[in-house]
Design a protein around this motif. Structure first.
Motif, PDB file in Angstrom:
ATOM      1  N   LEU A  53      15.121 -25.842   9.697  1.00  0.00           N
ATOM      2  CA  LEU A  53      15.406 -27.202  10.153  1.00  0.00           C
ATOM      3  C   LEU A  53      14.697 -27.522  11.462  1.00  0.00           C
ATOM      4  O   LEU A  53      14.306 -28.666  11.702  1.00  0.00           O
ATOM      5  N   GLU A  54      14.529 -26.506  12.326  1.00  0.00           N
ATOM      6  CA  GLU A  54      13.788 -26.736  13.568  1.00  0.00           C
ATOM      7  C   GLU A  54      12.360 -27.172  13.264  1.00  0.00           C
ATOM      8  O   GLU A  54      11.818 -28.085  13.902  1.00  0.00           O
ATOM      9  N   LEU A  55      11.728 -26.528  12.283  1.00  0.00           N
ATOM     10  CA  LEU A  55      10.367 -26.914  11.909  1.00  0.00           C
ATOM     11  C   LEU A  55      10.339 -28.310  11.294  1.00  0.00           C
ATOM     12  O   LEU A  55       9.453 -29.118  11.591  1.00  0.00           O
ATOM     13  N   ILE A  56      11.309 -28.602  10.414  1.00  0.00           N
ATOM     14  CA  ILE A  56      11.370 -29.933   9.813  1.00  0.00           C
ATOM     15  C   ILE A  56      11.587 -30.991  10.897  1.00  0.00           C
ATOM     16  O   ILE A  56      11.002 -32.084  10.844  1.00  0.00           O
ATOM     17  N   PHE A  57      12.412 -30.661  11.880  1.00  0.00           N
ATOM     18  CA  PHE A  57      12.666 -31.598  12.984  1.00  0.00           C
ATOM     19  C   PHE A  57      11.377 -31.875  13.753  1.00  0.00           C
ATOM     20  O   PHE A  57      11.068 -33.031  14.091  1.00  0.00           O
ATOM     21  N   SER A  58      10.597 -30.843  14.018  1.00  0.00           N
ATOM     22  CA  SER A  58       9.321 -31.042  14.721  1.00  0.00           C
ATOM     23  C   SER A  58       8.350 -31.866  13.880  1.00  0.00           C
ATOM     24  O   SER A  58       7.566 -32.657  14.410  1.00  0.00           O
ATOM     25  N   GLN A  74      17.901 -36.613  26.052  1.00  0.00           N
ATOM     26  CA  GLN A  74      19.346 -36.832  26.023  1.00  0.00           C
ATOM     27  C   GLN A  74      20.038 -35.862  25.080  1.00  0.00           C
ATOM     28  O   GLN A  74      21.056 -35.248  25.434  1.00  0.00           O
ATOM     29  N   ILE A  75      19.507 -35.725  23.879  1.00  0.00           N
ATOM     30  CA  ILE A  75      20.110 -34.820  22.898  1.00  0.00           C
ATOM     31  C   ILE A  75      20.107 -33.382  23.420  1.00  0.00           C
ATOM     32  O   ILE A  75      21.096 -32.646  23.267  1.00  0.00           O
ATOM     33  N   TYR A  76      19.016 -32.980  24.059  1.00  0.00           N
ATOM     34  CA  TYR A  76      18.920 -31.618  24.590  1.00  0.00           C
ATOM     35  C   TYR A  76      19.986 -31.370  25.661  1.00  0.00           C
ATOM     36  O   TYR A  76      20.680 -30.342  25.630  1.00  0.00           O
ATOM     37  N   HIS A 106      26.017 -38.082  17.250  1.00  0.00           N
ATOM     38  CA  HIS A 106      24.626 -38.080  16.785  1.00  0.00           C
ATOM     39  C   HIS A 106      24.324 -39.332  15.963  1.00  0.00           C
ATOM     40  O   HIS A 106      23.202 -39.868  16.025  1.00  0.00           O
ATOM     41  N   TYR A 107      25.279 -39.779  15.177  1.00  0.00           N
ATOM     42  CA  TYR A 107      25.088 -41.008  14.403  1.00  0.00           C
ATOM     43  C   TYR A 107      24.855 -42.202  15.337  1.00  0.00           C
ATOM     44  O   TYR A 107      23.962 -43.026  15.101  1.00  0.00           O
ATOM     45  N   SER A 108      25.636 -42.302  16.399  1.00  0.00           N
ATOM     46  CA  SER A 108      25.478 -43.402  17.351  1.00  0.00           C
ATOM     47  C   SER A 108      24.144 -43.326  18.077  1.00  0.00           C
ATOM     48  O   SER A 108      23.482 -44.354  18.301  1.00  0.00           O
ATOM     49  N   ILE A 109      23.734 -42.118  18.446  1.00  0.00           N
ATOM     50  CA  ILE A 109      22.446 -41.959  19.126  1.00  0.00           C
ATOM     51  C   ILE A 109      21.309 -42.387  18.206  1.00  0.00           C
ATOM     52  O   ILE A 109      20.346 -43.046  18.634  1.00  0.00           O
ATOM     53  N   GLY A 110      21.397 -42.014  16.917  1.00  0.00           N
ATOM     54  CA  GLY A 110      20.373 -42.411  15.963  1.00  0.00           C
ATOM     55  C   GLY A 110      20.284 -43.917  15.797  1.00  0.00           C
ATOM     56  O   GLY A 110      19.182 -44.486  15.740  1.00  0.00           O
ATOM     57  N   GLN A 111      21.428 -44.595  15.747  1.00  0.00           N
ATOM     58  CA  GLN A 111      21.427 -46.050  15.619  1.00  0.00           C
ATOM     59  C   GLN A 111      20.852 -46.722  16.863  1.00  0.00           C
ATOM     60  O   GLN A 111      20.089 -47.690  16.769  1.00  0.00           O
ATOM     61  N   ILE A 115      16.017 -38.621  13.351  1.00  0.00           N
ATOM     62  CA  ILE A 115      16.123 -37.722  14.506  1.00  0.00           C
ATOM     63  C   ILE A 115      17.582 -37.410  14.813  1.00  0.00           C
ATOM     64  O   ILE A 115      17.958 -36.250  15.053  1.00  0.00           O
ATOM     65  N   GLY A 116      18.446 -38.429  14.799  1.00  0.00           N
ATOM     66  CA  GLY A 116      19.861 -38.192  15.070  1.00  0.00           C
ATOM     67  C   GLY A 116      20.517 -37.301  14.038  1.00  0.00           C
ATOM     68  O   GLY A 116      21.317 -36.411  14.371  1.00  0.00           O
ATOM     69  N   ALA A 117      20.183 -37.483  12.749  1.00  0.00           N
ATOM     70  CA  ALA A 117      20.824 -36.701  11.693  1.00  0.00           C
ATOM     71  C   ALA A 117      20.357 -35.253  11.692  1.00  0.00           C
ATOM     72  O   ALA A 117      21.171 -34.319  11.628  1.00  0.00           O
ATOM     73  N   ILE A 118      19.055 -35.035  11.778  1.00  0.00           N
ATOM     74  CA  ILE A 118      18.538 -33.664  11.706  1.00  0.00           C
ATOM     75  C   ILE A 118      18.924 -32.876  12.955  1.00  0.00           C
ATOM     76  O   ILE A 118      19.196 -31.670  12.880  1.00  0.00           O
TER      77      ILE A 118
END
Length: 845
Positions: A650-655, A679-681, A702-707, A753-756
């Motif tokens: 998932l880290e690779l997919i996120f990148s 912020q997420i970090y 995370h859902y709110s951050i993504g929106q 980004i928020g979901a992954i």
């Protein structure tokens, strides 16, 4: 934008010299491509406009020369099919998007309508005394009458009055031609009106005008075609009557085109609410998705009893359907059709209704158990920290704000309020816990998120938590903690959701020597300031919505030609921040691939002229974009075929998602992505481990951050803000599939980004898959709640003046957002495995 126009221009001169054509249509796309790719304010626009001026001058001069040797005059029409917003998109209802030039030029027009050209400045058209606005559909009847063609029978436009002023030797002849034009247009529209609108008043008005027109023609012939003031005044009166009638009929016909299938809409609405109630039942009955819902209420009964209840409910609903389909108003409904696959769809809908009603009846039998679960859920909610209480209530409140058109147009303000306020409340909780902790708090936090530091002998030892106060007795510490509204036994919940309570020996094991340096406290405060500062910068970067989108923002300032160097520095620093945040998650080889991908993202924007890079670049950055795609492909291959660790994959997919998002985003939006990732970090690595939040609360965050990230990138609920230029990145030729995929990813990169990021956080915090299952439940429930309620609002507001410009585009966006989350849920469920794995997880729990 060069080649497409050159392919048109090189045929203009040869075709103008030939005499074997009567209509020439030239379609220039260069300006459209520049606007989509580099915005209308790009320096590429001015040279392209000058090029278009020269082409218009060439065509008009050739047309003027040709009319000297022919009796029939020529007509030159210059128009655009749409406008464009400041962001380079169209499809919305803003003034710059719907307002386009509509220029008619001909030597036969009176002097005040003619166009003259200057070799130095291009065409200089003398403006009309008063500029008028017409609808695009008015072009069809106007051009038809000017060419002497019949008006298409289904057209709803009205002939443009000023363009029927044809020059004749006699003024009455000109008026006769104009009356004839209006008569043909009225005849065509009234035929459509008679079939679609039952309005006797309009028909009587039309007959009166026809009678007046006939009388005028009789007087005109009796006057031997000589000018008469009486005939001129009467003709003007008839023309005005024709014009009023045509506009009235056209408006009524346009408004009558919205024929809604209310019955089918109602069935879809009830089915959607049925799904939402099922999910809500699972949320309450199965303890916030803490166990897999193996059975529904009807499945707990005996097979014969359950089958009988289902049969009764289904038969009753089918009877209602048959009764409704035989009524007069519902006969034309799609669900009442018996052709094709419609009967199968009707049977599925009836069975779905029957199953839902049967389960609802069975729920009434266990109402006391359901009420007890609701009470338990309410008590759990009251024990949450204030930050997560606020977040939960805000997500529910956001759903109800969609009933207002202003809240829909300015939805970004809602998320800009929810996220920073949530960050501020989390920061307060973090600081309260941080400054009030003693050794007991250190042991408790070590259980929640064990952290260690390296000592001089090389061994890993638990890091002590700083306290800024001394407590001589246990009672003093406890009373101080409660005075700040914090009850550690009830308030702190770890990621698995189990309450952590310290033992009596831990509480009594307090010393007055547990102090630390003030520098540690400064670092913790710095994290919080950084998170809140990022929120403020993100909010100011792109102005979106409707009311204030025209005001300048940071992005507009950076995209000014004079600030190209500043934009270059900001973009480069943002890419460096993204790389530093991601490099610790990858091997050396993957770090090199990631760095190459980010560099060529920057090079792609440099090739478009947005940023500065002193290196040779390809035309329109196609090569640079394809190298970035190659880097993404390399990372994708490693994630699918090399790693077996779920978090590492998932880290690779996120990148990969980050690389594509940076490539498809505007140059200045790389900073927004960097700030969101920062912020997420900080939340995941520095703040949340001390608070020990549950998986569901982390999912909501995370859902709110993504929106919020979605709107921070410049998107809104208007179709005009869809960045179509993302679909052209790296493409030489038109490819529908690639354009749709790239545009979709570029638009919804914030939600991805928020979901992954949550999926990675969940797998790192817990080895089992139950947290991912809970995340699927939260996403399904939140999306179903929004879609169900908003679908109801759209049904109610279908005749609202803003239904087509505000409510329906938002419904399309919500549907597309739901597709994104359903795609992610499908991946998660495929990842977790079969249902048998869930059963094993539940047994271990």
């Amino acid at each position: 934008y060069l080649q497409v126009d050159n392919n048109v221009t090189r045929h203009v001169q040869p075709e103008l010299k030939r005499k074997d054509w009567q209509v020439m249509i030239l379609h220039y796309l260069g300006l459209d491509h520049i606007g989509h790719t580099a915005r209308p304010s790009s320096p590429l626009v001015t040279p392209k406009l000058k090029e278009m001026d020269n082409i218009v001058e060439t065509i008009y001069n050739a047309m003027e020369e040709q009319d000297r040797h022919t009796k029939l005059p020529s007509l030159f029409v210059l128009c655009g099919d749409h406008g464009m917003s400041d962001t380079g998109s169209h499809g919305g209802a803003s003034y710059t998007e719907i307002m386009t030039p509509f220029v008619f030029m001909s030597p036969s027009f009176p002097r005040k309508f003619s166009a003259s050209f200057s070799k130095t400045s291009g065409p200089s058209v003398q403006a009309l005394p008063t500029q008028k606005q017409v609808n695009q559909i008015d072009f069809v009847p106007t051009i038809s009458l000017l060419f002497g063609f019949p008006i298409p029978k289904n057209n709803l436009g009205v002939v443009i009055n000023d363009l029927t002023n044809v020059s004749y030797n006699n003024e009455l002849q000109s008026l006769r031609y104009k009356l004839r034009s209006y008569q043909l247009n009225a005849d065509q529209l009234m035929i459509i009106c008679k079939k679609n609108i039952a309005s006797d008043s309009l028909w009587r008005q039309y007959q009166r005008i026809q009678q007046s027109h006939s009388e005028w023609l009789r007087e005109y012939h009796q006057s031997n075609y000589s000018s008469s003031n009486h005939l001129i005044v009467k003709a003007d009166h008839i023309i005005n009557s024709y014009s009023d009638l045509l506009h009235t009929v056209s408006d009524k016909l346009i408004s009558s085109l919205s024929n809604y299938d209310v019955y089918t809409m109602a069935v879809g609405l009830f089915l959607q609410f049925e799904v939402y109630l099922f999910l809500l039942y699972g949320f309450i009955r199965f303890r916030i998705f803490r166990s897999f819902p193996q059975t529904l209420p009807i499945e707990k009964l005996a097979n014969s009893v359950a089958g009988f209840i289902f049969l009764i409910c289904t038969s009753f609903i089918l009877l209602i359907h048959l009764v409704l389909c035989t009524s007069i108003n519902v006969t034309k409904s799609t669900l009442c059709s018996v052709s094709g696959i419609d009967p199968i769809l009707i049977l599925i809908a009836v069975c779905g209704f029957g199953y839902g009603v049967a389960n609802f009846l069975c729920c009434l039998g266990s109402f006391s158990a359901l009420a007890r679960d609701c009470k338990t859920l309410a008590m759990t909610f009251l024990k949450l920290d204030a930050a997560f209480q606020f977040l939960s209530v805000s997500l529910i409140f956001h759903t109800f704000t969609l009933s207002s058109s202003s809240f829909i147009e300015e939805e970004h303000q809602t998320w800009y309020y929810i996220c920073p306020t949530f960050f501020a409340l989390v920061s307060l909780s973090f600081l309260r816990q941080y400054f009030l902790e003693t050794r007991w708090g250190e042991i408790l936090t070590a259980k929640l998120a064990p952290t260690s530091t390296a000592s001089q002998d090389g061994k890993r030892r638990p890091r002590k938590i700083v306290t800024s106060s001394r407590y001589e007795q246990t009672t003093d510490f406890q009373s101080s903690y409660r005075s700040h509204g914090i009850d550690m036994a009830d308030n702190v919940t770890n990621f698995e959701g189990r309450n952590v309570q310290p033992s009596k020996s831990q509480v009594n094991d307090l010393t007055a020597n547990d102090t630390v340096s003030i520098w540690q406290a400064k670092k913790e405060i710095l994290y919080i300031i950084c998170i809140l500062t990022c929120s403020r910068l993100i909010r100011s970067w792109n102005r979106t919505g409707d009311k204030w989108s025209h005001l300048p923002d940071v992005g507009d300032w950076l995209n000014m030609p004079d600030n190209k160097i500043v934009l270059s520095v900001v973009s480069f620093v943002s890419l460096m921040v993204i790389y530093m945040l991601r490099m610790s998650c990858h091997t050396k080889f993957e770090q090199v691939i990631l760095a190459c991908g980010l560099f060529f993202c920057y090079a792609y924007r440099a090739a478009l002229g947005s940023v500065f890079l002193p290196l040779p670049l390809s035309n329109m950055g196609i090569l640079e974009a394809r190298i970035t795609y190659l880097c993404v492909l390399v990372l994708l291959i490693r994630s699918l075929f090399i790693y077996r660790c779920k978090a590492k994959t998932l880290e690779l997919i996120f990148s990969e998602i980050i690389l594509i998002s940076v490539l498809l985003a505007r140059s200045h939006n790389a900073t927004v992505l960097a700030l969101v990732l920062l912020q997420i970090y900080l939340l995941e690595k520095r703040i949340w481990p001390k608070l020990g939040i549950s998986s569901i609360l982390a999912a909501c965050a995370h859902y709110s951050i993504g929106q919020a990230c979605y709107f921070a990138l410049g998107n809104s609920n208007s179709l005009a803000t869809v960045d179509i230029s993302a679909g052209f990145v790296g493409l030489k030729e038109h490819n529908d599939v690639a354009m749709v995929i790239l545009t979709f990813i570029g638009t919804y990169s914030g939600q991805l980004i928020g979901a992954i990021s949550f999926m990675i956080y969940s797998l790192k915090e817990s080895n089992d898959n139950l947290n991912l299952w809970q995340y699927c439940g939260v996403l399904l429930l939140s999306r179903s709640q929004i879609i169900s309620y908003y679908y109801l609002i759209v049904d109610i507001m279908r005749y609202h003046p803003f239904s087509w410009s505000v409510f329906l585009p938002k419904l399309m966006y919500e549907g597309a957002t739901s597709i994104v989350y359903c795609f992610l849920i499908s991946i998660i469920l495929f990842w977790i495995g079969k249902v048998k794995n869930f059963e094993n997880i539940i047994q271990r729990q």
